[in-house]
Write a protein that holds these residues in place. Structure first.
Motif, mmCIF file in Angstrom:
data_model
loop_
_atom_site.group_PDB
_atom_site.id
_atom_site.type_symbol
_atom_site.label_atom_id
_atom_site.label_comp_id
_atom_site.label_asym_id
_atom_site.label_seq_id
_atom_site.Cartn_x
_atom_site.Cartn_y
_atom_site.Cartn_z
ATOM 1 N N UNK A 139 -0.256 -111.633 38.842
ATOM 2 C CA UNK A 139 0.110 -111.820 37.494
ATOM 3 C C UNK A 139 -1.568 -111.782 36.983
ATOM 4 N N UNK A 140 -2.441 -110.618 37.083
ATOM 5 C CA UNK A 140 -3.715 -110.843 36.526
ATOM 6 C C UNK A 140 -3.760 -111.219 35.167
ATOM 7 N N UNK A 141 -2.805 -110.824 34.292
ATOM 8 C CA UNK A 141 -2.916 -111.610 32.891
ATOM 9 C C UNK A 141 -2.999 -112.916 32.807
ATOM 10 N N UNK A 142 -2.812 -113.588 33.632
ATOM 11 C CA UNK A 142 -3.128 -115.150 33.641
ATOM 12 C C UNK A 142 -4.554 -115.288 33.076
ATOM 13 N N UNK A 143 -5.490 -114.499 33.470
ATOM 14 C CA UNK A 143 -6.884 -114.524 33.104
ATOM 15 C C UNK A 143 -7.224 -113.261 32.404
ATOM 16 N N UNK A 165 5.046 -105.912 33.475
ATOM 17 C CA UNK A 165 3.934 -105.578 33.165
ATOM 18 C C UNK A 165 2.811 -106.384 33.814
ATOM 19 N N UNK A 166 2.040 -105.916 34.560
ATOM 20 C CA UNK A 166 0.768 -106.850 35.417
ATOM 21 C C UNK A 166 -0.281 -107.048 34.121
ATOM 22 N N UNK A 167 -0.852 -105.858 33.704
ATOM 23 C CA UNK A 167 -1.716 -105.951 32.773
ATOM 24 C C UNK A 167 -1.405 -105.171 31.391
ATOM 25 N N UNK A 168 -1.485 -105.791 30.250
ATOM 26 C CA UNK A 168 -1.121 -104.920 29.178
ATOM 27 C C UNK A 168 -2.425 -104.888 28.424
ATOM 28 N N UNK A 195 -0.811 -101.469 33.198
ATOM 29 C CA UNK A 195 -0.439 -101.443 34.584
ATOM 30 C C UNK A 195 0.758 -102.288 34.764
ATOM 31 N N UNK A 196 1.810 -101.530 35.116
ATOM 32 C CA UNK A 196 3.285 -101.964 35.029
ATOM 33 C C UNK A 196 3.764 -101.712 36.370
ATOM 34 N N UNK A 197 4.870 -102.457 36.848
ATOM 35 C CA UNK A 197 5.650 -102.190 37.637
ATOM 36 C C UNK A 197 7.199 -101.578 37.302
ATOM 37 N N UNK A 198 7.533 -100.371 37.450
ATOM 38 C CA UNK A 198 8.709 -100.173 36.760
ATOM 39 C C UNK A 198 9.706 -99.559 37.852
ATOM 40 N N UNK A 199 10.972 -99.605 37.307
ATOM 41 C CA UNK A 199 12.239 -98.875 38.523
ATOM 42 C C UNK A 199 12.555 -97.570 37.825
#
Lengths: 498, 515, 91, 104, 674
Positions: free
Chosen positions: B491-495, E68-71, E78-82
């Motif tokens: 969860x990189x969005x944590x920071x 979504x890891x990085x919005x 950068x996201x995980x999708x199925x």
């Protein structure tokens, strides 16, 4: 309008020293057998404290903010003179207190304190000197007792030898300086700084050589007092030979005195704008500053003896303080010039505490008879942690690390040099400062990192010496945030010189 | 007042520990490191800042007070946090607490002094990241040197004195050069600024208000001044980072430092350099950074590859990790010079990620060292069978270092790579990026090799020490770090969210940010 | 043009001053140096007189010749080594 | 006026000569007392200047200052001789090149 | 959204949970975590089957961002999708099936043998399975890369399972390093794709293949970094291909795979059949929409595949260890898949992937069974005569071998035949370069037949050649069950797509073909879409399509049988001779694997390590030397400077005067005093 009474009031810091000296005379005359010298030291210390309080009060009251001329302009009391008198007072007080333990076993204590207070008187006069005549007289008044003080341990070869060298170089320098003054007089017909300044235009056209040689020789005399290269030769030997408190006194107060008079003589008496064509003393001081700080720091880097290292480091610091004059190139405008000059004053101010403290710590170690080399300091941190913390504060502050006011003042100085348009000078200073970290940290390394070769066996913890060292340390530390009390004064004092 | 509370709680803790008998010092120090940790976590949770602190963002926990006057410039007490500094503050507190735990075993001499210095270091580090006035910042910046010098010098290995003094003088001289450079900028701005406050300077510089240093006739022209100052500052910070060729103090310092000091040195102290690069060079002088993009990127790439090669050549586990820091810091530089959101944000993220990962590796090496009293790869083998938990963590940490996905290091490197690849500031960005990315192969090479030699194979050890499982207070910090690393990787969005928020303004300077 | 009397006097005394000064620094015996210093100082006093600084001239004679020189002489006596120890220390 | 025919420059030259002789003495002689005497020559050279130019400029500043210089020279000699005496006591000599325990 | 798709993530999370359970609590769990693993993979298998069934019944595909890891507000998300389409649904079943069977088999292979470190082993298996499943269902390249790497990690952990010995950690390191080297290119490619297209999605009109298509058509423009559009896309394609070559052990990155045999045999089965090695090929299939646009890249893929198929087969011929033979056969078979993909045979490739997964898993498990029986002896020359002692193993192993050899009617025949057929057809259709690849492929068929039967003969036939072979260890149900399942499948799996039968009879039996063509057009991931993209034309030899098919099938069958026959002839009898000596120097070359290892090891150790050592010397000598020199120069300068302070006061005076004089001269000149 300043009334007569007020004039005397303005001289109260100097008067405090004089009164203390007189009191010491009286005490010595009537009670020569004061065994431990506590009373004598107290009188001298009170004199110093009175002087610093008086100058402090005068500074804060602002009566002398614009500078008050006394005795037909021979003396002037302004922010700068009071600030420096504050330094002399503090150093005198610290040294006097510390000396109680240092010279406890020695005879002729009264003379010792007397000489200290008299030298301090000379210094406070130097801070106010507004004429070349007063400059010379006050210089001698502060120098002659110093020669004697260095020789105070008269059965100690080092002390005597130091005194001899100090005196001989001093005599030569004063000869050179007075000859320089005579040449300036020849060229301008006056000794009063303001008159000299106003006479420059015509006279320098007629006798450029006479004036130039004269000024150069005056600068030489001042360089002697500030222990700047090439007039520094006496300093390492005298500081090493002298009793440590005296070395503290000389390297802090006496040096500051040299600088205050240099600032006034050159800025007021020989404004660079008018004299640049004859003798570009800014260039001269640039040379001196670079050579002084480089030589001081490099030579300090390889010393084995802590006291001698401190002596060389004090030469290095003279080099830093010289930046205050060397940066007055008029490239950055008057504001920038006042900044760098004020920063130089601030540095000398903080230096007064940290350097005194460092030498007093050396005095403490000498008192313990542990020796003077770095090896002799090994493992001291475990035996005397408090004093060693104080010494750590001193040397790191000297090196420009943020444990004390030395950090801010040194960086103010470098920043000021940049602002005045000579960033290269700041860079030279920076490189030297980093080098200085090397040798200063050797002290810290010895105290804290190295184990002692054998148990040190410290038994005595001399109260007065401890008190002085700790006071100096506390003030040094407090000057980091607390420089705010003095910085405005220094910059205003510098600005009022132009 | 939160920041003051943070710094004061550290300094107070340091003072208390300093005067505590050695017996109680370790536990007390751990206890005293908790309040700053909690405060910083609270700061993280309650963070309400937005934007970049220097570029007109909403600064969280801001305090302002007048302090000194340096000639025409006011020097103020000004602190505050934004999305870039807050993660680093949290990193400092977390690593300090953990490194105190990790010090319980190895530090058995002069404990109260040791822990006092560690807490002092923590306070200074927080100050570095929180200060928003140049001189105030510089106070903390230099203050960091002292405890670290002593930590290395007193508790270090056999060549500790050499390493300590090298660290001390080298980084100090760099700071001084940087100082001169920065003040040249301040004076070059002339009346455009009235204080040494970093926000004011940053905005004035970005607004192009730089004038002559000195007078137009004899002074330095603005362009020259800006480039010269940029270079001076870059060199100054590059030593701290460290960037090749200014890196040689680092392996010495790391190898000789005791484990907890190594952890803080690699984990936080190196970040000071990159943080400063971001705050000063890249925030304040974007045009100069763009002009010098190619050489800077070249240095970054060289640091990455060359540092990794050096790590490959080492026999001492700690030296391996130390050189790998040089390599990892290269990614940060590359990200910064890219001037994209992913680049600069990724660089910041990498600071945190590398802080955690290198801290983890140093701690783990320390745990091995506690048990075996050797760090030479050739002296040991098969440790995994004797110390399974530690070995597991070491493997986890090593893979984290190699940029294994779903660990913080991978996300950081990926951000940097994306950011660098899409950079419009850096010519031939894909080429630089591609070369830099080769670092992930070399790093895998030396870490796998080191693991194979030391952890695996039949158990052999050329020392007389009995090996046993590591105590809980050795394992707990490294496991915590693994958890944090994975958490940031998943969860990189944590920071990263707050980081990105704070970097948007930095990259928005005429050359577009990101795709 | 004839050389004026004043100039002649100046030159005369200047010659004495310089000569005596040279003698101070060149004399092998410190005792001779002291004597020659007295001569030099006296000749300087003569210059003062010519420069209308009679008071100063008197002071020069009193303080210098009377005080300083006596001090120096005294010191020379004190530090002078016994003849059999040779002249090493006084050169 | 008596001296109008003697130009100020003559005195400059004279003083410079004396000054140089003094310097020469300082540089060449090893006896502390001769050193002291040479310093006296320096001070006298300065005094010559001061007095001559006081006359030339028509004020008494120079003369007054010269007086101070004389007084201070006396004080200096007094201190100096004191030091020379303790040196003699410690080193059995007044040769200034003998005292070299402090160096580098 | 159908309920089943809400459960899809569980396919990943079940094995992941078994990983966590085994890692942390395995010590206290029944069978040290094996049960948990079996249950989890069974669950995953069940869910996969249901998913596949739902897809078959309803035709509803699924493509959704899951996490979504990085919005990134102004960059790439950068996201995980199925992404569940026909391809991934089928692959999920294959992977979870194999994983399930491997777990069961491990119970016999590891638990029954009393191996240490079982929790670690099952944790590794769980994570391996989870990563592969997540990789399969990834809907974008970034996610694919993430799990691609995790697969690599797991293979490292599992190959190096017996870490107290010397060889396994080394093999594990090599596996990771070599694949990492490939992944380096992959990562560059991922970043390149992300930056170029702003997305890494596989499917739909927002996916990067679709964007690439429109960019190539000139409808949109993307940043191509100064190259031509197709050039840049080809570069990207080749970069991603780097990862594929590494993971799928294609030349020249194949060297890690034989070494990886150091791992436990069930792990080898998992790696070779369904997870790691399959991942590479699967990736190419997954983003085939992109590759189909790039004929150059396709050609390269085909050639690399064909070459690898042949190249690996030659080495398999001389190997003595049973697992080594299987390892090289794996490389060779994946070469066929690459060949198929490169030659435009998308369906054929997947078909071969499916059948290979089955028979290779079978073969490895069978080999595992043999190894158990032989007390972990792997040299085939120590075996022989096992067929009587190990009936189940022998029969299933034989089924698998025949499938591998491509003997009619076993599954391998159908798929391999289709691969070659597609290649031939497209070669005839105006891509003559493919003939080269075809030639290599068809040659390899002969060798495959040879080495497969050689392996069978040496292992099971003849007389026992060692004491253990005479009295092999017996194996339990947990070994036989997986073997039986796979054995049956190996025989019948060819029925999935027997194209020749359809051609000859006209019966609609090309189920896999239809299935893959059924992908909804909107996803742009169906075989139909790919065939529309393909630039390959189709051609035929004299007899038209059917004739071509018959020629090809005949050729491949004939060669396979020839090879098999030769092997049978050579190695039959009670104690066969080592015929490899007859190859002379070629044998040496083959035994040394064409010196591929040697040069790669030289690159790693000879070159890189020496370069590193040189860098270290440079660093210590020059860079640090400079630093230290500055310091010592400073100090010696200090030592010199302090010599000025001679201690002689006359010198001080002289220096003062001289300095003053020097300053005087300088400033006199500057000031113009004279």
């Amino acid at each position: 309008m300043v009334t007569m009474a007020n004039e005397w009031l303005l001289l109260s810091p100097a008067a405090a020293f004089v009164l203390a000296a007189l009191a010491l005379f009286v005490i010595d005359a009537f009670a020569p057998e004061d065994a431990d010298g506590g009373l004598l030291a107290a009188v001298a210390a009170v004199g110093g404290i009175a002087a610093l309080s008086a100058s402090g009060v005068l500074l804060l009251s602002g009566v002398a903010a614009d500078g008050v001329e006394l005795f037909g302009g021979q003396l002037v009391v302004d922010g700068m003179s009071l600030l420096f008198t504050f330094i002399f007072g503090s150093v005198t007080a610290l040294v006097s207190v510390a000396s109680v333990d240092y010279i406890r076993e020695l005879p002729h204590k009264a003379e010792y304190y007397l000489l200290v207070t008299l030298a301090a008187t000379g210094m406070s006069l130097l801070a106010s000197a507004n004429s070349l005549a007063v400059v010379f007289v006050a210089l001698e008044l502060s120098s002659l007792p110093s020669y004697a003080l260095v020789a105070y341990l008269k059965r100690n070869r080092g002390s005597v030898e130091g005194a001899l060298k100090y005196f001989l170089v001093g005599a030569l320098s004063s000869g050179i300086m007075v000859y320089g003054i005579s040449l300036v007089y020849a060229a301008t017909g006056s000794l009063l700084l303001s008159d000299v300044a106003s006479a420059l235009g015509g006279a320098s056209a007629d006798y450029p050589g006479v004036l130039g040689v004269g000024l150069l020789m005056i600068v030489g005399g001042l360089a002697f007092k500030t222990a700047s290269v090439p007039f520094h030769f006496w300093a390492p030997d005298a500081y090493e030979g002298a009793p440590a408190p005296v070395a503290a006194f000389l390297s802090s107060a006496s040096k500051a005195a040299g600088f205050v008079v240099a600032f006034r003589v050159l800025v007021v008496g020989f404004p660079i704008g008018t004299i640049a064509g004859t003798l570009d003393w800014v260039l001269l001081f640039q040379v001196l500053a670079v050579v002084t700080m480089t030589l001081g720091n490099f030579a300090a880097a390889t010393q084995e003896n802590v006291k001698r290292m401190l002596a060389y480091s004090s030469i290095g610091h003279a080099g830093y303080a010289l930046i205050g004059l060397a940066a007055l190139t008029n490239a950055g405008g008057p504001g920038a010039e006042a900044t760098v000059l004020g920063a130089s004053m601030l540095h000398l101010f903080v230096y007064g505490f940290m350097n005194t403290g460092a030498f007093l710590f050396v005095a403490l170690v000498e008192h313990w008879e542990l020796g003077r080399t770095f090896e002799d300091y090994n493992g001291l941190g475990r035996e005397a942690p408090v004093a060693c913390v104080a010494m750590t504060v001193f040397v790191f502050s000297l090196a420009g690390l943020p444990v004390g006011g030395g950090f801010l003042s040194k960086y103010f100085l470098f920043a000021g040099a940049v602002g005045a348009g000579v960033p290269w000078l700041a860079l030279v200073g920076a490189v030297n400062s980093a080098l200085s970290l090397y040798y200063y940290s050797r002290v810290v390394k010895a105290m804290w990192i190295e184990p002692p070769a054998e148990p040190l066996g410290i038994e005595r913890y001399p109260t007065a010496l401890y008190a002085a060292v700790l006071t100096a340390a506390v003030v040094t530390v407090l000057l980091l945030p607390g420089l705010v009390v003095f910085d405005g004064i220094a910059f205003e004092a510098a600005a009022s010189l132009f | 007042m939160l920041i003051e509370a943070l710094v004061v709680s550290c300094l107070l803790g340091a003072a208390i520990v300093f005067f505590t008998p050695d017996r109680y010092a370790p536990k007390l120090a751990f206890g005293l490191s908790v309040p700053p940790l909690v405060l910083s976590l609270y700061a993280y949770v309650a963070f309400d800042g937005s934007g970049n602190a220097l570029l007109g963002g909403e600064i969280a926990y801001e305090t302002f007070a007048e302090w000194l006057q340096l000639g025409p410039y006011a020097v103020n007490y000004h602190v505050g946090l934004d999305g870039i500094s807050l993660p680093l503050v949290v990193l400092s507190t977390v690593l300090t607490t953990l490194s105190i735990l990790s010090a319980w075993t190895p530090i058995d001499d002069r404990q109260s002094e040791f822990y006092g210095l560690v807490l002092l270091l923590e306070g200074s580090l927080i100050g570095v990241f929180a200060a928003l006035d140049f001189l105030l910042w510089f106070v903390f910046w230099e203050a960091v040197l002292i405890p670290m010098y002593l930590l290395i010098g007193v508790w270090g290995g056999p060549r500790r004195k050499y390493a300590a003094i090298k660290f001390f003088v080298y980084t100090n001289i760099a700071s001084l050069v940087m100082f001169v450079g920065f003040f040249a900028l301040i004076f070059g701005l002339g009346d455009a600024v009235s204080s040494t406050g970093m926000p004011a300077i940053a905005e004035a510089l970005r607004a192009g208000q730089l004038g002559y240093l000195g007078t137009p006739t004899v002074g330095v022209p603005p362009d020259t001044l800006a480039i010269a100052a940029f270079l001076a500052m870059f060199v100054g910070f590059a030593v701290k980072v460290p960037v090749v060729p200014f890196h040689t103090w680092l392996p010495d310092a790391h190898v000789e430092a005791p484990t907890p000091a190594s952890v803080l040195l690699a984990g936080v102290l190196l970040k000071m350099g990159t943080y400063a690069l971001l705050r000063f060079n890249f925030t304040m002088l974007p045009e100069q950074a763009a002009t010098l993009a190619v050489p800077i990127a070249a240095i970054a790439v060289i640091s990455i590859i060359y540092g990794a090669l050096l790590a490959l050549a080492q026999q001492d586990l700690k030296r391996v990790v130390a050189y790998s820091s040089v390599s990892s810091m290269g990614y940060v530089i590359l990200g910064l010079v890219a001037y994209t959101v992913y680049g600069v944000g990724g660089a910041t993220f990498q600071m945190v990620a590398h802080g955690l990962i290198s801290g983890l590796l140093f701690m783990t090496v320390g745990v091995f060292y506690n048990a075996t009293h050797t760090r030479m790869i050739g002296d040991m083998s098969g440790l995994a069978s004797k110390m399974p938990a530690t070995a597991t963590v070491f493997v986890a940490g090593a893979f984290g270092y190699m940029g294994l996905p779903l660990m913080a290091g991978f996300m950081a490197e990926l951000f940097v790579f994306i950011g660098a690849f899409e950079s419009t500031v850096l010519p031939a960005a894909p080429v630089f990026t591609a070369i830099a990315m080769f670092g992930i192969v070399i790093v895998a090479g030396y870490l796998l090799w080191a693991m194979q030699r030391s952890l695996f194979g039949p158990f052999e050890l050329e020392t007389d020490y009995e090996l046993g499982r590591a105590p809980v207070h050795d394992i707990a910090p490294i496991v915590t770090l693994v958890v944090l690393i994975v958490a940031l990787g998943v969860a990189p969005d944590l920071i990263f969210e707050m980081i990105r928020d704070a970097t948007l303004d930095v990259v928005e300077f005429g050359f577009g940010g990101g795709s | 043009m004839a050389v004026p009397f004043e100039t002649l006097a100046f030159l005369l005394f200047a010659l004495v001053t310089v000569g005596a000064s040279l003698g101070v620094v060149l004399a092998r015996d410190v005792w001779h140096s002291a004597l020659l210093l007295g001569a030099a100082l006296l000749s300087v006093a003569a210059h003062y007189v010519m420069l209308r600084a009679e008071f100063l001239a008197v002071m020069q004679v009193l303080v210098y010749v009377g005080g300083v020189l006596v001090l120096i002489t005294f010191a020379v006596m004190l530090v002078r080594q016994e003849p059999d120890a040779g002249m090493e220390g006084v050169r | 006026m008596v001296l109008e025919t003697v130009p100020a420059e003559y005195y400059l030259v004279l003083s410079a000569a004396v000054f140089c002789i003094g310097l020469f003495g300082i540089l060449t002689r090893r006896n502390a007392l001769v050193f002291l005497m040479s310093v006296e020559l320096l001070l006298n050279a300065a005094n010559v200047n001061l007095v001559a130019f006081a006359f030339y400029w028509g004020n008494v500043t120079g003369q007054t200052f010269a007086l101070f210089v004389i007084a201070l020279a006396a004080a200096e000699v007094a201190v100096g001789i004191g030091i020379v005496l303790v040196v003699h006591r410690n080193f059995d000599d007044v040769d200034v090149t003998n005292a070299t325990t402090l160096k580098w | 959204m159908a309920l089943i798709y809400e459960l899809t993530p569980a396919i990943v999370f079940l094995p992941l949970a078994s990983f966590a359970l085994a890692l942390f609590f395995g010590r206290w769990m029944p069978k040290k975590g094996a049960v948990a693993g079996i249950l989890a993979t069974a669950g995953a298998l069940g869910l996969s089957v249901v998913t596949l069934g739902w897809l078959l019944l309803s035709g509803e595909v699924h493509d959704q961002t899951w996490y979504t890891l990085v919005d990134a507000e102004m960059g790439v998300d950068l996201a995980f999708g199925i992404l569940i389409d026909q391809l991934s649904a089928a692959m999920l079943v294959i992977v979870s099936l194999i994983a399930f069977l491997v777990h069961v088999f491990s119970l016999g292979y590891m638990n029954d043998e009393g191996e240490p470190g079982l929790p670690r082993y099952y944790a590794g298996l769980g994570l391996f399975t989870a990563s592969m499943l997540a990789f399969v269902m990834a809907d974008n390249l970034f996610m694919a890369f993430v799990f691609f790497e995790l697969v690599g990690l797991c293979s490292y952990l599992l190959i190096g399972h017996w870490f107290t010995e010397d060889a396994p950690p080394s093999a594990a390191k090599k596996a990771f390093l070599v694949t990492r080297f490939g992944d380096y290119f992959f990562l560059v490619g991922v970043v390149g794709v992300l930056v170029t297209f702003g997305t890494a999605g596989f499917a739909g009109s927002e996916g990067f293949p679709a964007l690439a298509e429109s960019a190539l058509a000139g409808e949109t423009s993307v940043n191509t970094f100064g190259l031509s559009t197709e050039g840049w896309f080809s570069v990207l394609g080749l970069l991603v291909l780097g990862g594929v070559l590494g993971k799928s052990a294609q030349f020249p990155f194949h060297t890690w795979l034989p070494d990886a045999m150091e791992g436990p045999t069930p792990v080898s089965a998992l790696i070779h059949a369904a997870t790691m090695v399959a991942a590479g090929v699967y990736l190419v299939a997954r983003m085939y929409g992109f590759y189909a646009l790039l004929p150059t890249v396709l050609g390269i893929i085909a050639f690399v595949g064909g070459f690898t198929a042949l190249f690996a087969a030659t080495m398999a011929v001389v190997k003595n260890e049973i697992k080594q033979v299987l390892a090289y056969s794996t490389i060779s078979q994946y070469g066929y898949m690459m060949l198929a993909l490169g030659a435009g045979g998308y369906v054929a490739a997947f078909f071969h992937l499916t059948t290979h997964a089955i028979f290779k898993a079978l073969l490895f498990l069978g080999a595992g069974s043999v190894i158990i029986a032989m007390h972990h002896e792997e040299d085939m020359w120590e075996m022989g005569g096992l067929k009587s002692e190990m009936r189940t193993t022998y029969l299933t192993f034989l089924a698998g071998s025949l499938a591998l050899a491509g003997i009619f009617p076993f599954s391998g025949f159908w798929s391999k035949d289709e691969v070659l057929f597609e290649t031939l057809v497209h070669a005839l259709g105006g891509s003559p370069l493919l003939f080269g690849a075809y030639a290599m492929g068809i040659t390899a068929v002969f060798l495959t037949g040879f080495y497969t039967i050689r392996m069978v003969m040496l292992t099971f036939h003849g007389d026992p050649r060692s004491e253990t072979a005479e009295d092999p260890h017996s194996v339990g149900w947990n070994v036989k069950f997986p073997l039986s399942v796979l054995g049956v499948l190996a025989v019948v799996a060819g029925a999935l797509n027997p194209v020749p039968i359809e051609m000859l009879t006209g019966a609609e039996v090309d189920f896999l073909h239809d299935y893959l063509y059924a992908t909804p057009e909107a996803l742009l991931t169906g075989a139909e879409h790919y065939s529309s993209l393909s630039s390959y034309g189709s051609g035929a030899i004299a007899g038209g399509e059917i004739g071509t098919m018959l020629v090809n099938a005949g050729l491949s069958f004939g060669l396979a049988v020839a090879g098999a026959g030769l092997a049978f002839g050579l190695y039959r009898g009670g104690s066969p001779a080592r015929h490899t000596e007859r190859l002379g120097r070629v044998q040496t070359l083959l035994m040394h694997n064409y010196y591929q290892d040697e040069y790669q090891v030289w690159l790693a150790e000879g070159f890189t390590v020496r370069l590193a050592a040189a860098a270290d010397t440079f660093d210590q000598g020059v860079i640090d030397g400079t630093v230290n020199a500055v310091s010592s120069v400073s100090r010696s300068a200090g030592a010199r400077i302090r010599q000025i302070q001679s201690g002689v006061v006359t010198n001080y005076a002289a220096l003062v005067v001289l300095s003053l004089l020097a300053l005087l001269v300088v400033f006199a000149i500057l000031g113009g005093w004279f």
